[in-house]
Design a protein around this motif. Structure first.
Motif, PDB file in Angstrom:
ATOM      1  N   GLU A  67      -6.327   4.047  27.842  1.00  0.00           N
ATOM      2  CA  GLU A  67      -6.092   3.005  27.882  1.00  0.00           C
ATOM      3  C   GLU A  67      -4.919   2.216  29.286  1.00  0.00           C
ATOM      4  O   GLU A  67      -4.969   1.310  29.984  1.00  0.00           O
ATOM      5  N   LEU A  68      -3.944   3.312  29.554  1.00  0.00           N
ATOM      6  CA  LEU A  68      -3.512   3.051  31.426  1.00  0.00           C
ATOM      7  C   LEU A  68      -4.037   2.762  32.279  1.00  0.00           C
ATOM      8  O   LEU A  68      -3.365   1.793  32.983  1.00  0.00           O
ATOM      9  N   LEU A  69      -5.085   3.373  32.083  1.00  0.00           N
ATOM     10  CA  LEU A  69      -6.199   3.867  33.560  1.00  0.00           C
ATOM     11  C   LEU A  69      -6.470   2.697  34.047  1.00  0.00           C
ATOM     12  O   LEU A  69      -6.253   1.689  34.241  1.00  0.00           O
ATOM     13  N   THR A  70      -7.080   1.567  32.617  1.00  0.00           N
ATOM     14  CA  THR A  70      -7.574   0.568  32.258  1.00  0.00           C
ATOM     15  C   THR A  70      -7.476  -0.759  33.111  1.00  0.00           C
ATOM     16  O   THR A  70      -7.673  -1.341  33.643  1.00  0.00           O
ATOM     17  N   ALA A  71      -5.781  -0.774  32.554  1.00  0.00           N
ATOM     18  CA  ALA A  71      -4.929  -1.680  33.203  1.00  0.00           C
ATOM     19  C   ALA A  71      -4.637  -1.822  34.620  1.00  0.00           C
ATOM     20  O   ALA A  71      -4.345  -2.027  35.408  1.00  0.00           O
ATOM     21  N   ALA A  72      -4.623  -0.164  34.881  1.00  0.00           N
ATOM     22  CA  ALA A  72      -4.397   0.334  36.382  1.00  0.00           C
ATOM     23  C   ALA A  72      -4.556  -0.362  37.584  1.00  0.00           C
ATOM     24  O   ALA A  72      -4.575  -0.866  38.305  1.00  0.00           O
ATOM     25  N   LEU A  73      -6.517   0.084  37.745  1.00  0.00           N
ATOM     26  CA  LEU A  73      -7.350  -0.080  38.044  1.00  0.00           C
ATOM     27  C   LEU A  73      -8.219  -1.912  37.523  1.00  0.00           C
ATOM     28  O   LEU A  73      -7.627  -2.648  38.688  1.00  0.00           O
ATOM     29  N   LEU A  74      -7.217  -2.114  36.928  1.00  0.00           N
ATOM     30  CA  LEU A  74      -7.422  -4.322  36.636  1.00  0.00           C
ATOM     31  C   LEU A  74      -6.605  -4.740  37.347  1.00  0.00           C
ATOM     32  O   LEU A  74      -6.950  -5.491  38.273  1.00  0.00           O
ATOM     33  N   ARG A  75      -4.974  -4.152  37.563  1.00  0.00           N
ATOM     34  CA  ARG A  75      -4.582  -4.400  38.490  1.00  0.00           C
ATOM     35  C   ARG A  75      -4.469  -4.618  39.449  1.00  0.00           C
ATOM     36  O   ARG A  75      -4.635  -5.624  40.929  1.00  0.00           O
ATOM     37  N   ARG A  76      -4.782  -3.192  40.261  1.00  0.00           N
ATOM     38  CA  ARG A  76      -5.072  -3.276  40.614  1.00  0.00           C
ATOM     39  C   ARG A  76      -6.791  -3.857  42.007  1.00  0.00           C
ATOM     40  O   ARG A  76      -6.483  -4.262  43.186  1.00  0.00           O
ATOM     41  N   ASP A  77      -7.498  -4.314  40.970  1.00  0.00           N
ATOM     42  CA  ASP A  77      -8.198  -4.720  41.517  1.00  0.00           C
ATOM     43  C   ASP A  77      -8.304  -5.917  41.955  1.00  0.00           C
ATOM     44  O   ASP A  77      -9.078  -7.026  42.038  1.00  0.00           O
ATOM     45  N   ASN A  78      -7.164  -7.215  41.122  1.00  0.00           N
ATOM     46  CA  ASN A  78      -7.195  -7.836  41.336  1.00  0.00           C
ATOM     47  C   ASN A  78      -5.299  -8.500  41.403  1.00  0.00           C
ATOM     48  O   ASN A  78      -4.885  -8.702  40.746  1.00  0.00           O
ATOM     49  N   THR A  96      -2.725 -13.731  37.277  1.00  0.00           N
ATOM     50  CA  THR A  96      -1.588 -13.172  36.802  1.00  0.00           C
ATOM     51  C   THR A  96      -1.430 -12.374  35.203  1.00  0.00           C
ATOM     52  O   THR A  96      -3.126 -12.989  35.531  1.00  0.00           O
ATOM     53  N   LEU A  97      -1.689 -12.577  34.594  1.00  0.00           N
ATOM     54  CA  LEU A  97      -1.650 -11.439  33.376  1.00  0.00           C
ATOM     55  C   LEU A  97      -2.175 -12.062  32.640  1.00  0.00           C
ATOM     56  O   LEU A  97      -3.767 -11.637  31.973  1.00  0.00           O
ATOM     57  N   LYS A  98      -2.269 -13.451  32.542  1.00  0.00           N
ATOM     58  CA  LYS A  98      -3.502 -14.124  31.371  1.00  0.00           C
ATOM     59  C   LYS A  98      -4.699 -13.893  31.748  1.00  0.00           C
ATOM     60  O   LYS A  98      -5.845 -13.792  31.331  1.00  0.00           O
ATOM     61  N   GLU A  99      -4.955 -13.874  33.582  1.00  0.00           N
ATOM     62  CA  GLU A  99      -5.708 -13.540  34.199  1.00  0.00           C
ATOM     63  C   GLU A  99      -6.536 -12.828  34.310  1.00  0.00           C
ATOM     64  O   GLU A  99      -7.759 -12.317  34.209  1.00  0.00           O
ATOM     65  N   LEU A 100      -6.292 -11.630  34.078  1.00  0.00           N
ATOM     66  CA  LEU A 100      -6.382 -10.672  33.943  1.00  0.00           C
ATOM     67  C   LEU A 100      -6.545 -10.123  32.617  1.00  0.00           C
ATOM     68  O   LEU A 100      -8.128  -9.785  33.047  1.00  0.00           O
ATOM     69  N   CYS A 101      -6.016 -10.669  31.649  1.00  0.00           N
ATOM     70  CA  CYS A 101      -7.366 -10.598  30.646  1.00  0.00           C
ATOM     71  C   CYS A 101      -8.174 -11.072  30.172  1.00  0.00           C
ATOM     72  O   CYS A 101      -9.120 -10.727  29.709  1.00  0.00           O
ATOM     73  N   ARG A 102      -8.852 -12.494  30.482  1.00  0.00           N
ATOM     74  CA  ARG A 102     -10.136 -13.348  30.798  1.00  0.00           C
ATOM     75  C   ARG A 102     -10.980 -12.239  31.583  1.00  0.00           C
ATOM     76  O   ARG A 102     -12.004 -12.131  31.008  1.00  0.00           O
ATOM     77  N   VAL A 103     -10.538 -11.390  32.594  1.00  0.00           N
ATOM     78  CA  VAL A 103     -10.981 -10.929  33.018  1.00  0.00           C
ATOM     79  C   VAL A 103     -11.442  -9.338  33.192  1.00  0.00           C
ATOM     80  O   VAL A 103     -12.341  -8.036  33.563  1.00  0.00           O
ATOM     81  N   SER A 104     -11.116  -9.349  32.395  1.00  0.00           N
ATOM     82  CA  SER A 104     -10.725  -7.472  31.283  1.00  0.00           C
ATOM     83  C   SER A 104     -12.462  -7.473  30.710  1.00  0.00           C
ATOM     84  O   SER A 104     -12.895  -8.109  30.225  1.00  0.00           O
ATOM     85  N   ALA A 105     -13.232  -6.451  30.473  1.00  0.00           N
ATOM     86  CA  ALA A 105     -14.626  -6.118  30.170  1.00  0.00           C
ATOM     87  C   ALA A 105     -13.934  -5.189  28.700  1.00  0.00           C
ATOM     88  O   ALA A 105     -14.988  -6.342  27.648  1.00  0.00           O
ATOM     89  N   GLU A 106     -13.245  -5.628  28.004  1.00  0.00           N
ATOM     90  CA  GLU A 106     -12.435  -5.073  26.487  1.00  0.00           C
ATOM     91  C   GLU A 106     -11.359  -6.186  26.378  1.00  0.00           C
ATOM     92  O   GLU A 106     -10.755  -6.536  26.814  1.00  0.00           O
ATOM     93  N   PRO A 107     -10.740  -6.426  25.316  1.00  0.00           N
ATOM     94  CA  PRO A 107     -10.444  -7.867  24.156  1.00  0.00           C
ATOM     95  C   PRO A 107      -9.199  -6.980  25.050  1.00  0.00           C
ATOM     96  O   PRO A 107      -8.965  -5.752  24.202  1.00  0.00           O
ATOM     97  N   LEU A 108      -7.804  -7.651  24.926  1.00  0.00           N
ATOM     98  CA  LEU A 108      -7.350  -7.760  25.576  1.00  0.00           C
ATOM     99  C   LEU A 108      -5.467  -8.931  25.039  1.00  0.00           C
ATOM    100  O   LEU A 108      -6.033  -9.970  26.056  1.00  0.00           O
ATOM    101  N   THR A 109      -4.677  -8.676  24.537  1.00  0.00           N
ATOM    102  CA  THR A 109      -3.551  -9.333  24.868  1.00  0.00           C
ATOM    103  C   THR A 109      -2.732  -9.626  26.188  1.00  0.00           C
ATOM    104  O   THR A 109      -2.363  -7.954  26.630  1.00  0.00           O
ATOM    105  N   VAL A 110      -1.706 -10.720  25.865  1.00  0.00           N
ATOM    106  CA  VAL A 110      -1.379 -10.485  27.271  1.00  0.00           C
ATOM    107  C   VAL A 110       0.183  -9.773  26.718  1.00  0.00           C
ATOM    108  O   VAL A 110       0.674  -9.085  27.931  1.00  0.00           O
ATOM    109  N   SER A 111       1.199  -9.483  25.569  1.00  0.00           N
ATOM    110  CA  SER A 111       1.465  -8.787  25.759  1.00  0.00           C
ATOM    111  C   SER A 111       0.981  -7.127  25.415  1.00  0.00           C
ATOM    112  O   SER A 111       2.132  -6.266  26.196  1.00  0.00           O
TER     113      SER A 111
END
Ligand SMILES: [Zn+2]
Length: 297
Positions: free
Chosen positions: A249-260, A264-279
């Protein structure tokens, strides 16, 4: 203590393996001030380096070099093998005809011996600048053919150096931070490599923050600063080869941030493959920063 002295002390503390001892001693002697029948010596401003030279030569050949101390402004140490028969004994262990301007590769039994050889060479004639000021590592080699052979050897290990001809020596140098890191890693100064990576990331972060400070909106700058802290941590973990061993779960978040990086966190949640909340995402990224900060202590 200068950065260079710290690096050299770290290198000296490494105990070479049995197979590496002769090539370590050989690198030290060959790249010292003289390596011929007339004279075998090094000169250095670092007493620890002179002691290490004597120690490895005694260890391999049972010969004790003499140390002379001189220098009016800063102390210099000269370690020298005084007896003709001792020099003959040492030179008999290398390919005689090429003694001072070629590398006798018969010393390299395994890859580790090549790294020990370059470590000895760096202790004898190397220099490195404080990365806070400038990225630069160099070898001051006494003649051109020897410099070319060292350059080839380093290139075989992926380290590319440039060459500058000086009055009495040939300088192999690099100003590329990645080549400086690779060189230090190759010769065994791993701790110092991490220092350089860290300095580099901090410099980048400071630049980015300064850039961010110039933004009009406080919000933008807040988002950017948070993103920079996250990216600093992720980049560090990646460079130290630990990113991919994070929990999934940390790796997914790290890659998401690294690649974008700019999202913003909101935008990251939108492009994430798995459903995520901002918090939820914020929580994961903070965990990554904690891992980084804990590691830095
Ligand atoms: Zn070895």
């Amino acid at each position: 203590m200068s950065f260079c002295e710290e690096v050299k002390n770290e290198l000296i503390a490494i105990r070479p393996q049995g197979c590496c001892k002769p090539s370590y001693a050989y690198g030290f002697m060959l790249f010292g001030r003289s390596f011929s029948l007339k004279k075998i010596s090094i000169q250095t401003g670092n007493q620890n380096v002179a002691n290490a030279y004597c120690e490895i030569i005694y260890n391999v050949y049972k010969i004790k070099p003499q140390i002379f101390c001189g220098g009016s402004v800063r102390p210099t140490y000269r370690a020298e093998i005084e007896s003709d028969s001792d020099r003959l004994k040492i030179l008999a262990s290398v390919d005689f005809g090429v003694a001072e301007n070629s590398i006798d590769r018969n010393f390299f039994i395994r890859d580790c011996c090549e790294s020990a050889f370059v470590r000895g060479a760096f202790l004898a004639c190397g220099n490195i600048n404080d990365p806070q000021k400038e990225y630069r590592a160099e070898f001051n080699v006494k003649n051109g053919p020897l410099a070319d052979e060292l350059s080839c050897l380093l290139e075989e290990h992926g380290i590319k150096m440039r060459k500058a001809i000086r009055k009495t020596s040939v300088c192999l140098y690099t100003k590329e931070s990645s080549a400086v890191e690779d060189l230090l890693t190759f010769i065994g100064a791993g701790k110092k490599t991490l220092d350089i990576i860290d300095t580099k990331i901090m410099k980048e972060v400071k630049n980015n923050i300064n850039r961010a400070r110039n933004c009009d909106s406080k919000n933008i700058s807040k988002t950017v600063e948070a993103s920079i802290r996250q990216r600093t941590a992720i980049e560090y973990l990646e460079k130290t080869d630990r990113l991919y061993s994070l929990p999934q779960e940390l790796l997914t978040a790290a890659l998401l941030r690294r690649d974008n990086p700019d999202a913003t966190l909101k935008e990251l949640c939108r492009v994430s493959a798995e459903p995520l909340t901002v918090s939820g995402l914020n929580h994961r990224l903070n965990k990554i920063i904690l891992i980084y900060e804990k590691d830095k202590k």
